[in-house]
Scaffold this motif. Structure first.
Motif, mmCIF file in Angstrom:
data_model
loop_
_atom_site.group_PDB
_atom_site.id
_atom_site.type_symbol
_atom_site.label_atom_id
_atom_site.label_comp_id
_atom_site.label_asym_id
_atom_site.label_seq_id
_atom_site.Cartn_x
_atom_site.Cartn_y
_atom_site.Cartn_z
ATOM 1 N N ARG A 6 -34.664 -66.058 0.463
ATOM 2 C CA ARG A 6 -33.975 -64.857 -0.014
ATOM 3 C C ARG A 6 -35.004 -63.741 -0.235
ATOM 4 N N ILE A 7 -34.725 -62.573 0.318
ATOM 5 C CA ILE A 7 -35.619 -61.427 0.231
ATOM 6 C C ILE A 7 -34.968 -60.336 -0.620
ATOM 7 N N LEU A 8 -35.685 -59.863 -1.634
ATOM 8 C CA LEU A 8 -35.216 -58.734 -2.420
ATOM 9 C C LEU A 8 -35.830 -57.463 -1.851
ATOM 10 N N ILE A 9 -34.995 -56.544 -1.369
ATOM 11 C CA ILE A 9 -35.442 -55.265 -0.824
ATOM 12 C C ILE A 9 -35.302 -54.210 -1.920
ATOM 13 N N VAL A 10 -36.411 -53.623 -2.332
ATOM 14 C CA VAL A 10 -36.401 -52.580 -3.358
ATOM 15 C C VAL A 10 -36.746 -51.266 -2.659
ATOM 16 N N GLU A 11 -35.731 -50.468 -2.354
ATOM 17 C CA GLU A 11 -35.891 -49.274 -1.524
ATOM 18 C C GLU A 11 -34.765 -48.292 -1.832
ATOM 19 N N ASP A 12 -35.117 -47.008 -2.075
ATOM 20 C CA ASP A 12 -34.083 -46.019 -2.406
ATOM 21 C C ASP A 12 -33.614 -45.214 -1.200
ATOM 22 N N ASP A 13 -34.270 -45.384 -0.059
ATOM 23 C CA ASP A 13 -33.840 -44.722 1.172
ATOM 24 C C ASP A 13 -32.863 -45.645 1.892
ATOM 25 N N PHE A 32 -31.012 -58.928 -0.379
ATOM 26 C CA PHE A 32 -30.312 -58.240 -1.463
ATOM 27 C C PHE A 32 -31.052 -56.929 -1.698
ATOM 28 N N ILE A 33 -30.332 -55.810 -1.804
ATOM 29 C CA ILE A 33 -30.957 -54.482 -1.917
ATOM 30 C C ILE A 33 -30.792 -53.921 -3.324
ATOM 31 N N VAL A 34 -31.883 -53.373 -3.852
ATOM 32 C CA VAL A 34 -31.871 -52.635 -5.118
ATOM 33 C C VAL A 34 -32.525 -51.282 -4.861
ATOM 34 N N SER A 35 -31.909 -50.204 -5.325
ATOM 35 C CA SER A 35 -32.448 -48.867 -5.064
ATOM 36 C C SER A 35 -33.044 -48.203 -6.307
ATOM 37 N N ASP A 36 -32.874 -48.811 -7.463
ATOM 38 C CA ASP A 36 -33.349 -48.238 -8.728
ATOM 39 C C ASP A 36 -34.428 -49.146 -9.313
ATOM 40 N N GLY A 37 -35.611 -48.574 -9.546
ATOM 41 C CA GLY A 37 -36.721 -49.371 -10.053
ATOM 42 C C GLY A 37 -36.451 -50.039 -11.382
ATOM 43 N N LEU A 41 -36.582 -55.875 -12.531
ATOM 44 C CA LEU A 41 -36.960 -56.992 -13.399
ATOM 45 C C LEU A 41 -35.746 -57.685 -14.018
ATOM 46 N N PRO A 42 -34.738 -56.946 -14.511
ATOM 47 C CA PRO A 42 -33.549 -57.637 -15.028
ATOM 48 C C PRO A 42 -32.885 -58.530 -13.974
ATOM 49 N N LEU A 43 -32.880 -58.074 -12.707
ATOM 50 C CA LEU A 43 -32.298 -58.888 -11.646
ATOM 51 C C LEU A 43 -33.104 -60.164 -11.428
ATOM 52 N N LEU A 44 -34.429 -60.055 -11.486
ATOM 53 C CA LEU A 44 -35.291 -61.212 -11.272
ATOM 54 C C LEU A 44 -35.159 -62.246 -12.386
ATOM 55 N N HIS A 45 -34.655 -61.820 -13.521
ATOM 56 C CA HIS A 45 -34.438 -62.760 -14.623
ATOM 57 C C HIS A 45 -33.216 -63.647 -14.397
ATOM 58 N N VAL A 46 -32.324 -63.233 -13.501
ATOM 59 C CA VAL A 46 -31.088 -63.995 -13.289
ATOM 60 C C VAL A 46 -30.921 -64.491 -11.853
ATOM 61 N N GLU A 47 -31.721 -63.967 -10.922
ATOM 62 C CA GLU A 47 -31.626 -64.366 -9.515
ATOM 63 C C GLU A 47 -32.986 -64.845 -9.015
ATOM 64 N N ASN A 48 -32.980 -65.790 -8.084
ATOM 65 C CA ASN A 48 -34.211 -66.290 -7.485
ATOM 66 C C ASN A 48 -34.398 -65.717 -6.082
ATOM 67 N N PHE A 49 -35.606 -65.242 -5.803
ATOM 68 C CA PHE A 49 -35.949 -64.725 -4.481
ATOM 69 C C PHE A 49 -37.260 -65.349 -4.023
ATOM 70 N N ASP A 50 -37.465 -65.348 -2.706
ATOM 71 C CA ASP A 50 -38.677 -65.934 -2.141
ATOM 72 C C ASP A 50 -39.728 -64.891 -1.791
ATOM 73 N N LEU A 51 -39.329 -63.619 -1.741
ATOM 74 C CA LEU A 51 -40.276 -62.535 -1.464
ATOM 75 C C LEU A 51 -39.627 -61.218 -1.871
ATOM 76 N N ILE A 52 -40.460 -60.267 -2.293
ATOM 77 C CA ILE A 52 -39.973 -58.947 -2.667
ATOM 78 C C ILE A 52 -40.602 -57.897 -1.764
ATOM 79 N N LEU A 53 -39.757 -57.094 -1.100
ATOM 80 C CA LEU A 53 -40.200 -55.915 -0.362
ATOM 81 C C LEU A 53 -40.107 -54.752 -1.333
ATOM 82 N N LEU A 54 -41.224 -54.174 -1.699
ATOM 83 C CA LEU A 54 -41.254 -53.219 -2.793
ATOM 84 C C LEU A 54 -41.756 -51.851 -2.350
#
Length: 236
Positions: A6-13, A32-37, A41-54
């Protein structure tokens, strides 16, 4: 690689995040995409990911601050995606705990290759460590530093110091091979591997991070020394 990763994509574009998502999911990853910095961290407290694109430039907290916070709590590969090209920005990101970086605009195929390489390397380090643990003792002492091999923990005196995977592997390797000088290239090949996308300058950043954690005076290191024009040596 498959969808169990599972990859967490942290990108506002939106355009960039959709490109990243499309190529990664086509390669078998779940995203899974998150656009707000502020939401990372709150998401990482409840979900497991294998890599973060930041991404670096984000609303709320920027990528540097997020990276520092993640490294204070979790051991997970962080691949920074940034439009900046200056070396100081890349070194800053690595210094805060990022494992790798890729600069916009990027080739989507290269992005997938770097994600694969980082996940493979984390998996390889864990597997190699478990094999070694079956043959070695549990603890290495370096002055007032204790490296607990089975627990993947490091203590300075009675205080535990958090070490991400590659920092731990680098410290453990040098602690198991004390008083020997290793070049940056040798350390890079040993810890990151021949197929890793990167260069030996990454070693310098990780050495500096380790010194900040274990040395009484990181600017005048006594444990992890630089041998001029040769490399690094751990004194034990």
């Amino acid at each position: 690689m498959n969808a169990k990763y599972r990859i967490l994509i942290v990108e506002d574009d939106d355009d960039i995040s959709m490109i990243e998502q499309a190529y990664l999911e086509a390669s078998g990853f779940e995203t899974f995409i998150v656009s707000d910095g502020d939401k990372v961290l709150p998401l990482l407290h409840v979900e497991n990911f294998d890599l973060i694109l930041l991404d670096l430039m984000l609303p709320g907290k920027n990528g540097y601050k997020i990276c520092k916070e993640i490294r204070g709590e979790l051991n997970i590969p962080i691949l920074m995606v940034t439009a900046r090209t200056e070396s100081v920005d890349k070194i800053c990101g690595l210094g805060l705990g990022a494992d790798d970086y890729i600069t916009k605009p990027f080739d989507p195929a290269e992005l997938v290759a770097r994600v694969n390489a980082n996940i493979r390397q984390y998996s390889r380090l864990k597997e190699a460590n478990q094999i070694e643990l079956d043959e070695k003792g549990d603890e290495i002492l370096i002055g007032n530093i204790r490296v607990l091999l089975h627990g993947w923990k490091v203590y300075k005196g009675e205080q535990e110091i958090r070490f991400p995977n590659r920092e731990f592997e680098l410290l453990k390797f040098m602690a198991e091979n004390p008083n020997i000088v290793f070049s940056k290239e040798q350390l890079f090949e040993k810890i990151w591997g021949y197929d890793y996308v990167g260069d030996s300058a990454t070693v310098m950043v990780h050495i500096n991070r380790i010194r900040e954690k274990i040395e009484d005076d990181p600017k005048n290191p006594k444990i992890l020394e630089t041998v001029w024009r040769a490399g690094y040596r751990l004194n034990r």
